[in-house]
Design a protein around this motif. Structure first.
Motif, PDB file in Angstrom:
ATOM      1  N   ARG A 252      23.836 -42.938   2.390  1.00  0.00           N
ATOM      2  CA  ARG A 252      25.101 -43.033   3.114  1.00  0.00           C
ATOM      3  C   ARG A 252      25.090 -44.271   4.006  1.00  0.00           C
ATOM      4  NH1 ARG A 252      27.657 -37.979   4.001  1.00  0.00           N
ATOM      5  NH2 ARG A 252      28.903 -39.027   5.600  1.00  0.00           N
ATOM      6  N   GLU A 253      26.260 -44.881   4.183  1.00  0.00           N
ATOM      7  CA  GLU A 253      26.348 -46.115   4.959  1.00  0.00           C
ATOM      8  C   GLU A 253      26.674 -45.873   6.426  1.00  0.00           C
ATOM      9  OE1 GLU A 253      28.602 -49.241   3.178  1.00  0.00           O
ATOM     10  OE2 GLU A 253      28.326 -48.445   1.163  1.00  0.00           O
ATOM     11  N   ASP A 254      27.113 -44.659   6.790  1.00  0.00           N
ATOM     12  CA  ASP A 254      27.546 -44.394   8.152  1.00  0.00           C
ATOM     13  C   ASP A 254      26.371 -43.987   9.043  1.00  0.00           C
ATOM     14  OD1 ASP A 254      27.353 -42.155   6.541  1.00  0.00           O
ATOM     15  OD2 ASP A 254      28.847 -40.991   7.640  1.00  0.00           O
ATOM     16  N   VAL A 255      25.325 -44.832   9.038  1.00  0.00           N
ATOM     17  CA  VAL A 255      24.145 -44.618   9.871  1.00  0.00           C
ATOM     18  C   VAL A 255      23.816 -45.941  10.555  1.00  0.00           C
ATOM     19  CG1 VAL A 255      21.718 -43.947   9.928  1.00  0.00           C
ATOM     20  CG2 VAL A 255      23.257 -42.878   8.279  1.00  0.00           C
ATOM     21  N   ALA A 256      23.550 -45.902  11.859  1.00  0.00           N
ATOM     22  CA  ALA A 256      23.215 -47.118  12.597  1.00  0.00           C
ATOM     23  C   ALA A 256      21.926 -47.729  12.049  1.00  0.00           C
ATOM     24  CB  ALA A 256      23.064 -46.805  14.083  1.00  0.00           C
ATOM     25  N   PRO A 257      21.836 -49.062  12.014  1.00  0.00           N
ATOM     26  CA  PRO A 257      20.645 -49.728  11.462  1.00  0.00           C
ATOM     27  C   PRO A 257      19.333 -49.273  12.097  1.00  0.00           C
ATOM     28  CG  PRO A 257      22.400 -51.320  11.772  1.00  0.00           C
ATOM     29  CD  PRO A 257      22.878 -50.044  12.393  1.00  0.00           C
ATOM     30  N   GLU A 258      19.306 -49.119  13.415  1.00  0.00           N
ATOM     31  CA  GLU A 258      18.080 -48.711  14.090  1.00  0.00           C
ATOM     32  C   GLU A 258      17.700 -47.283  13.705  1.00  0.00           C
ATOM     33  OE1 GLU A 258      14.704 -48.414  16.402  1.00  0.00           O
ATOM     34  OE2 GLU A 258      15.831 -50.164  15.688  1.00  0.00           O
ATOM     35  N   THR A 259      18.704 -46.417  13.604  1.00  0.00           N
ATOM     36  CA  THR A 259      18.433 -45.044  13.170  1.00  0.00           C
ATOM     37  C   THR A 259      17.911 -45.028  11.745  1.00  0.00           C
ATOM     38  OG1 THR A 259      20.198 -44.223  14.614  1.00  0.00           O
ATOM     39  CG2 THR A 259      19.454 -42.767  12.834  1.00  0.00           C
ATOM     40  N   ARG A 260      18.517 -45.833  10.883  1.00  0.00           N
ATOM     41  CA  ARG A 260      18.061 -45.907   9.495  1.00  0.00           C
ATOM     42  C   ARG A 260      16.599 -46.376   9.442  1.00  0.00           C
ATOM     43  NH1 ARG A 260      20.883 -45.866   5.158  1.00  0.00           N
ATOM     44  NH2 ARG A 260      22.797 -46.320   6.313  1.00  0.00           N
ATOM     45  N   ARG A 261      16.269 -47.349  10.272  1.00  0.00           N
ATOM     46  CA  ARG A 261      14.894 -47.855  10.283  1.00  0.00           C
ATOM     47  C   ARG A 261      13.909 -46.764  10.681  1.00  0.00           C
ATOM     48  NH1 ARG A 261      11.259 -49.136  13.692  1.00  0.00           N
ATOM     49  NH2 ARG A 261      12.631 -48.741  15.478  1.00  0.00           N
ATOM     50  N   ARG A 262      14.234 -45.991  11.718  1.00  0.00           N
ATOM     51  CA  ARG A 262      13.328 -44.939  12.170  1.00  0.00           C
ATOM     52  C   ARG A 262      13.138 -43.870  11.102  1.00  0.00           C
ATOM     53  NH1 ARG A 262      16.510 -44.396  16.792  1.00  0.00           N
ATOM     54  NH2 ARG A 262      16.636 -42.143  16.444  1.00  0.00           N
ATOM     55  N   VAL A 263      14.235 -43.485  10.449  1.00  0.00           N
ATOM     56  CA  VAL A 263      14.135 -42.457   9.417  1.00  0.00           C
ATOM     57  C   VAL A 263      13.344 -42.969   8.220  1.00  0.00           C
ATOM     58  CG1 VAL A 263      15.438 -41.033   7.799  1.00  0.00           C
ATOM     59  CG2 VAL A 263      16.262 -41.325  10.143  1.00  0.00           C
ATOM     60  N   THR A 264      13.598 -44.213   7.824  1.00  0.00           N
ATOM     61  CA  THR A 264      12.887 -44.791   6.683  1.00  0.00           C
ATOM     62  C   THR A 264      11.388 -44.863   6.950  1.00  0.00           C
ATOM     63  OG1 THR A 264      14.814 -46.106   6.054  1.00  0.00           O
ATOM     64  CG2 THR A 264      12.685 -46.825   5.203  1.00  0.00           C
TER      65      THR A 264
END
Length: 359
Positions: free
Chosen positions: A36-48
């Motif tokens: 999904r694209e509706d995730v902030a970049p920093e949040t995406r980085r932490r989850v990844t």
């Protein structure tokens, strides 16, 4: 098919564990996993990072006991002859390799709202890949978003781009045509016939193929010592009507061109129509060179001189590269280019009377 949590497979950490590790909610972690694209970049980085650190199992693993592996081919449309050529090449290569090919067209629903941008696959195909247990994916003329690229990596699904619309990430494997050389070849052909006022009608702005073909056109003019006219460089997306409008504007210039290099055979249909409306004949009043060598090029009257783009061979090459990646081998180069060549027909000739009726 063996899936995470099935008998004989040790289940990894749950999504709830990943979410807790990353300091986010489970729905947010799920959005990252599902592209999904509706995730902030920093949040995406932490989850990844949490997914990688915990060894989260992102996709069903291929069951080596199955007789046939599945490979997906995602095309931008099933209605064009270009897609047909790609499908033909991919099907033959898949059959030779003992692979089963699943073909789908995946376009963004907002295409009509953003006609200046190329096609982007919808998010729904991501889930279908996992449900089918696809071992790899070929994309033709697709514009993927950064989250979609990340989703493919996270799910460890190897993929190869065929003629990517935009510059893919550095680690993405792609197969294309030698478009710069194709632009040079088309322009040199017209120069050799005696044309100096040569226009170019390209596709979408800032796309790989359009930029490369225009660069080849400019290089050929420069090498021949022919002055470059900025007003001769036009963009028409990929539509016949838009290409026709651009040619009408070119004909209305104080010094209209005597030849036009059209960067797609389909757009050449619109060019022919625009010239006919003005009472101009191809090639007597205007020479036209296309690009692709689709069946349409032979159907036009007169038959279109065009640069052959080896679409079937590109698809077959991409399939073979994907097969090696599925077997754990990384290609030596992330970019493979196949050669183009000029196919001379009846749409080009030495310059005739000045087109457009400007004296």
């Amino acid at each position: 098919m063996v899936r995470a949590g099935s008998a004989g497979v040790t289940a990894g950490p749950t999504l709830a564990v990943v979410a807790r590790e990353a300091g986010v909610s489970v729905p947010t972690a799920s959005k990252v996993v599902n592209g999904r694209e509706d995730v902030a970049p920093e949040t995406r980085r932490r989850v990844t990072e949490a997914l990688d650190r915990l060894g989260y199992i992102r996709r069903p693993r291929f069951d080596g006991g199955r007789a046939t592996r599945l490979v997906d081919l995602v095309v931008h449309s099933l209605e064009t002859s270009g897609s047909g050529a790609v499908l033909h090449g991919a099907e033959e290569a898949a059959d030779d390799a003992g692979l089963e090919l699943v073909v789908s067209a995946a376009l963004t629903r907002s295409r009509a709202e953003r006609p200046e941008r190329p096609e982007r696959p919808e998010r729904g195909w991501l889930d279908k890949l996992v449900l089918r247990g696809s071992s790899g994916v070929l994309f033709h003329l697709a514009e993927l978003s950064d989250p979609q690229y990340a989703w493919l990596r996270q799910h460890r699904i190897p993929f190869v781009m065929i003629d990517p619309v935009l510059e893919p990430p550095p680690d993405a494997v792609s197969v294309g045509a030698a478009d710069w050389r194709g632009g040079v070849t088309a322009t040199e052909h017209l120069l050799a016939l005696g044309h100096e006022r040569i226009a170019v009608v390209a596709g979408h702005r800032h796309t790989l193929c359009a930029d490369a073909r225009i660069a080849g056109y400019r290089s050929a003019l420069a090498a021949a010592g022919v002055r470059h006219h900025p007003e001769y460089v036009r963009h028409a997306g990929s539509g016949e009507d838009a290409a026709g409008r651009q040619v009408r504007e070119l004909l209305d210039l104080p010094e209209p061109p005597t030849a036009v290099f059209v960067c797609a055979d389909r757009m050449a249909l619109g060019v022919y129509e625009a010239l006919a409306e003005r009472g101009l004949r191809v090639p007597d009043d205007m020479s036209v060179v296309g690009y692709d060598d689709l069946p349409e090029a032979r159907w036009l009257t007169p038959a279109l001189t065009t640069v052959r783009q080896p679409l079937s061979e590109m698809a077959a090459t991409a399939l073979r590269l994907l097969l090696r990646m599925m077997d754990g081998h990384r290609p030596e180069s992330t970019r493979t280019e196949l050669s183009t060549r000029l196919v001379e027909r009846a749409s080009t000739a030495p310059p005739g009377p000045r087109p457009g009726g400007h004296g």
